[in-house]
Design a protein around this motif. Structure first.
Motif, mmCIF file in Angstrom:
data_model
loop_
_atom_site.group_PDB
_atom_site.id
_atom_site.type_symbol
_atom_site.label_atom_id
_atom_site.label_comp_id
_atom_site.label_asym_id
_atom_site.label_seq_id
_atom_site.Cartn_x
_atom_site.Cartn_y
_atom_site.Cartn_z
ATOM 1 N N ARG A 13 0.857 -1.581 -0.235
ATOM 2 C CA ARG A 13 -0.344 -0.023 -0.424
ATOM 3 C C ARG A 13 0.638 1.245 0.593
ATOM 4 N NH1 ARG A 13 -5.010 -0.761 0.249
ATOM 5 N NH2 ARG A 13 -5.999 -3.040 1.274
ATOM 6 N N GLU A 14 2.025 0.875 0.060
ATOM 7 C CA GLU A 14 2.905 2.454 0.211
ATOM 8 C C GLU A 14 4.578 1.834 -0.622
ATOM 9 O OE1 GLU A 14 4.319 3.109 4.297
ATOM 10 O OE2 GLU A 14 2.363 4.310 4.184
ATOM 11 N N ILE A 15 4.190 2.496 -1.070
ATOM 12 C CA ILE A 15 6.345 2.328 -1.814
ATOM 13 C C ILE A 15 7.242 3.569 -1.834
ATOM 14 C CG2 ILE A 15 7.326 2.700 -4.333
ATOM 15 C CD1 ILE A 15 4.547 2.162 -5.012
ATOM 16 N N LYS A 16 8.279 2.914 -0.782
ATOM 17 C CA LYS A 16 8.992 2.788 -0.127
ATOM 18 C C LYS A 16 10.506 2.689 -1.294
ATOM 19 C CE LYS A 16 7.123 2.871 4.374
ATOM 20 N NZ LYS A 16 7.684 2.960 5.580
ATOM 21 N N PHE A 17 11.976 4.126 -1.272
ATOM 22 C CA PHE A 17 12.700 3.891 -2.143
ATOM 23 C C PHE A 17 14.113 4.608 -1.511
ATOM 24 C CE2 PHE A 17 10.205 5.874 -5.019
ATOM 25 C CZ PHE A 17 10.662 6.865 -5.318
ATOM 26 N N SER A 18 15.620 4.290 -1.558
ATOM 27 C CA SER A 18 16.161 5.134 -1.166
ATOM 28 C C SER A 18 16.314 5.796 -2.515
ATOM 29 C CB SER A 18 16.789 4.724 -0.575
ATOM 30 O OG SER A 18 17.937 5.516 -0.217
#
Length: 222
Positions: A13-18
């Motif tokens: 439900r969330e997209i996280k990336f550096s």
């Protein structure tokens, strides 16, 4: 994230990336690029565009086809060696990173337009890691082709001894395939179909695939 895209994104439900940088301005640029890439992926998914799933062998074969096409276009009239020397310098300069960004991101920014034009002629769309791997091989093939054409232009008409490094074109026979059952499962997740309905349609799909002899939606049913 929109509810109808959760299943497509693997249940996330969330997209996280550096962003890979501590520079605020550079981070903003990378964020905009990443955001545009994700939104394009969503848009094309919702509008029926499919991305090919290629193996490393298939990526090599695809790059090999680009190499062969480039050589064929200049084999009889390669021009002047000095012109290809300039082209090689341009390519090497284009490959150099002037910003502290990941190599794959830099190559995508520098060569994606050319690579996508080639892929479009092949009827293929790539994304994510597969796209990055192909662009890397595409650039290697582009440099290799330019180096060989430079030799031709200089009067050395011997075959490229490294031309055989690419995987054979036969590896591409399944490229661009769209797995019918995989597409059904995606639809079933998004539509939240009941288990009984899923089982019923799975049985019907399997019967259809057995009848036509394949499970590729990219192939016309006759």
């Amino acid at each position: 994230m929109p509810a109808n895209l959760v299943a497509f994104m693997g249940g996330k439900r969330e997209i996280k990336f550096s962003l890979g940088t501590s520079d605020p301005k550079l981070a903003e640029v990378i964020f905009r690029e990443k955001n545009a890439e994700i939104e394009r992926l969503w848009h094309e998914h919702l509008h029926g565009h499919q991305y090919a799933k290629l193996s490393q062998r298939q990526i090599s074969a695809l790059a090999g086809e680009f190499y062969q096409e480039t050589i064929a276009a200049h084999r009889d009239n390669p021009g002047r060696a000095a012109e290809w020397d300039l082209e090689l310098r341009r390519l090497r300069e284009k490959k150099r990173r002037f910003l502290p960004i990941p190599p794959n991101f830099h190559l995508r920014m520098s060569f994606a337009k050319e690579a996508d034009a080639f892929l479009e002629r092949k009827g293929l769309r790539l994304s994510g890691q597969i796209q990055d791997l192909f662009i890397e091989e595409f650039v290697r093939a582009k440099v290799q082709a330019a180096e060989h054409i430079k030799k031709l232009a200089g009067g050395d008409w011997r075959p490229d001894p490294d031309a055989g490094r690419f995987a054979p074109s036969e590896a591409l026979k399944s490229a661009g395939a769209v797995d019918a059952m995989d597409m059904f499962e995606r639809y079933a997740d998004e539509a939240d179909l009941a288990d009984k309905t899923r089982r019923s349609w799975r049985t019907k799909l399997k019967s259809l695939m057995e009848f036509v002899g394949h499970d590729d939606l990219a192939v016309s049913f006759h």
